[in-house]
Design a protein around this motif. Structure first.
Motif, mmCIF file in Angstrom:
data_model
loop_
_atom_site.group_PDB
_atom_site.id
_atom_site.type_symbol
_atom_site.label_atom_id
_atom_site.label_comp_id
_atom_site.label_asym_id
_atom_site.label_seq_id
_atom_site.Cartn_x
_atom_site.Cartn_y
_atom_site.Cartn_z
ATOM 1 N N ASN A 70 1.037 -1.422 0.044
ATOM 2 C CA ASN A 70 -0.246 0.093 0.038
ATOM 3 C C ASN A 70 0.298 1.298 0.376
ATOM 4 N N LYS A 71 1.850 1.147 -0.766
ATOM 5 C CA LYS A 71 2.714 2.117 -0.469
ATOM 6 C C LYS A 71 3.379 2.353 -2.110
ATOM 7 N N PHE A 72 3.993 3.567 -2.624
ATOM 8 C CA PHE A 72 4.790 3.682 -3.750
ATOM 9 C C PHE A 72 6.129 2.959 -3.815
ATOM 10 N N ASN A 73 6.624 2.527 -4.560
ATOM 11 C CA ASN A 73 7.453 1.683 -5.068
ATOM 12 C C ASN A 73 8.347 2.314 -6.187
ATOM 13 N N ILE A 74 9.447 3.508 -6.314
ATOM 14 C CA ILE A 74 9.238 3.742 -7.143
ATOM 15 C C ILE A 74 11.013 3.687 -7.122
ATOM 16 N N THR A 75 11.178 3.623 -8.526
ATOM 17 C CA THR A 75 12.686 3.086 -8.745
ATOM 18 C C THR A 75 13.341 4.643 -9.718
ATOM 19 N N VAL A 76 14.644 5.126 -9.691
ATOM 20 C CA VAL A 76 15.170 6.160 -10.512
ATOM 21 C C VAL A 76 16.434 6.002 -10.963
ATOM 22 N N GLN A 77 17.226 6.092 -12.053
ATOM 23 C CA GLN A 77 17.817 5.965 -12.658
ATOM 24 C C GLN A 77 19.130 7.341 -12.621
ATOM 25 N N ASN A 78 19.757 7.246 -12.428
ATOM 26 C CA ASN A 78 20.722 8.650 -12.580
ATOM 27 C C ASN A 78 21.225 8.745 -14.027
ATOM 28 N N THR A 79 21.149 9.403 -14.935
ATOM 29 C CA THR A 79 21.521 8.880 -16.224
ATOM 30 C C THR A 79 22.801 10.471 -16.616
#
Length: 391
Positions: free
Chosen positions: A34-43
């Motif tokens: 019940n939470k956002f799970n976001i993956t971010v990549q530094n390009t």
């Protein structure tokens, strides 16, 4: 004073330059616990700091929130679990607009929608659509996210009968039961096993939709009962007696240590396949002949290749030559079949060459006998199609 101005000017220019050099992207989005799970990549080529998450619940008037993140990501690095530790609990049936902001003021945003927001492209098919009484078939719901936002909480409703009189066993849960998220352009596939009974010509028409879906967004499929009239000849007059679960097709490049479901298959390495095949005949067992083959047919322009992978004994690994007639699939039963020999009764390896890279349609050619090879009751069937890309 001039020196102070120069320092300020240089510092401002550096900040502007760093902001222009800063680049990142949102790699994946999911709902977990019940939470956002976001993956971010530094390009980019400089470190970044994700300082804030801004979220708007578009299903509720004036519902805005800003949350502290403070996550550093090095150049080329990846940060995961963003959103798991903040005080935001998304409502699965609501639609959201979400933005991530860096310390330099750059941002990336995405939208997440409920399946109730707009109609989706649904296909509902029966495989096979004509079956003998008491023989299993499969209902398949294919859903494509034709919108521009990621869908959350994609759960199918149990298909409902809307016409016909054939009797059927209650449908269980779908496989898989749900998709937590479905990005734009991606497809979700749900299946149900169906056993229908009745006299020749009886049928049932089923309607499929999504739980909490857009009103009226549905698709239908029909399964008809036909009398089984298999003949003692090279081919049966009724197709579909043998079937496969398409989700069980897997390949291995390391002698069965690792099995892969991906449609991207490497060239220049020995490949062995396995898949579950079901004998839907309610009475007779089926004996597989050594000519049973998985064939990859070239589907790219100019690619006319047809690469066969003959059957192996199903005790793989290790690879064992298949006899002329061997593995038996009892009536109303499922067994795993292994393919990887370069000829009938032969051994691996079989591999795609560099010149054979491209798209392929996989078909399984089944040869064998009902009850025993001495019965003279031959049977052959082609089961289409799975798609792969050789890279």
């Amino acid at each position: 004073m001039l020196d102070s101005y120069s320092q300020t000017f240089l510092s401002t220019n550096q900040e502007r330059s760093d902001k222009q050099r800063e680049n990142f992207k949102i790699a994946t989005v999911a709902l977990q616990g019940n939470k956002f799970n976001i993956t971010v990549q530094n390009t980019g080529d400089i470190p970044i700091n994700i300082t804030r998450l801004w979220a708007q619940d578009k299903s509720v008037t004036d519902s805005f929130g800003t949350y502290t993140i403070n996550t550093n990501v090095s150049p080329g690095g990846v940060a995961t679990n963003i959103g798991q530790s903040i005080a935001l609990n998304p409502v699965p049936t609501d639609s959201y607009s979400v933005k991530l902001v860096t310390s330099r003021g750059n941002s990336q945003q995405f939208s997440m929608n409920s399946v109730s927001t707009a109609p989706l492209y649904l296909q509902f098919i029966a495989i096979p659509s004509t079956v003998p009484s008491g023989v299993a078939s499969e209902l398949v719901l294919i859903l494509t996210n034709n919108g521009s936002s990621t869908l959350v909480n994609v759960v199918p409703a149990t298909p409902q009968p809307i016409a016909g009189s054939a009797s059927y066993k209650p449908l269980g849960s779908s496989t898989p039961p749900s998709y937590a998220t479905l990005p734009p352009g991606q497809t979700a596939i749900f299946t149900w096993n169906l056993v229908e009974s009745g006299k020749d010509g009886d049928y049932r028409k089923f309607s499929a939709s999504l739980q909490n879906g857009f009103p009226g967004n549905s698709a239908s499929a029909t399964v008809t009962v036909r009398d089984l009239t298999a003949a003692s000849s090279n081919w049966s007059t009724t197709w579909g007696i043998l079937s496969i679960n398409y989700t069980t097709l897997q390949w291995s490049r390391d002698n069965g240590v690792t099995w892969n479901n991906a449609w991207s298959v490497p060239a220049q390495t020995s490949i062995v396949w396995r898949v579950n095949i079901t004998n839907n005949d309610p009475v007779r067992s089926f004996i597989l002949n050594g000519n049973t083959t998985l064939v990859a047919f070239g589907a790219s322009p100019g690619n006319n290749a047809a690469l066969p992978f003959y059957i192996l004994k199903n005790n793989y690994p290790p690879a064992t030559q298949y006899p002329t007639n061997g593995q038996t699939i009892p009536s109303n039963s499922t067994q795993r079949i292994v393919f990887g020999a370069f000829g009938a009764g032969s051994m691996p390896p079989v591999s795609f060459s560099n010149a054979q890279k491209g798209q392929y349609a996989i078909s399984i050619l089944i040869f064998g006998y009902w009850n025993s090879p001495s019965s003279g009751n031959f049977f052959g069937q082609n089961i289409p199609y799975e798609g792969i890309i050789v890279t």
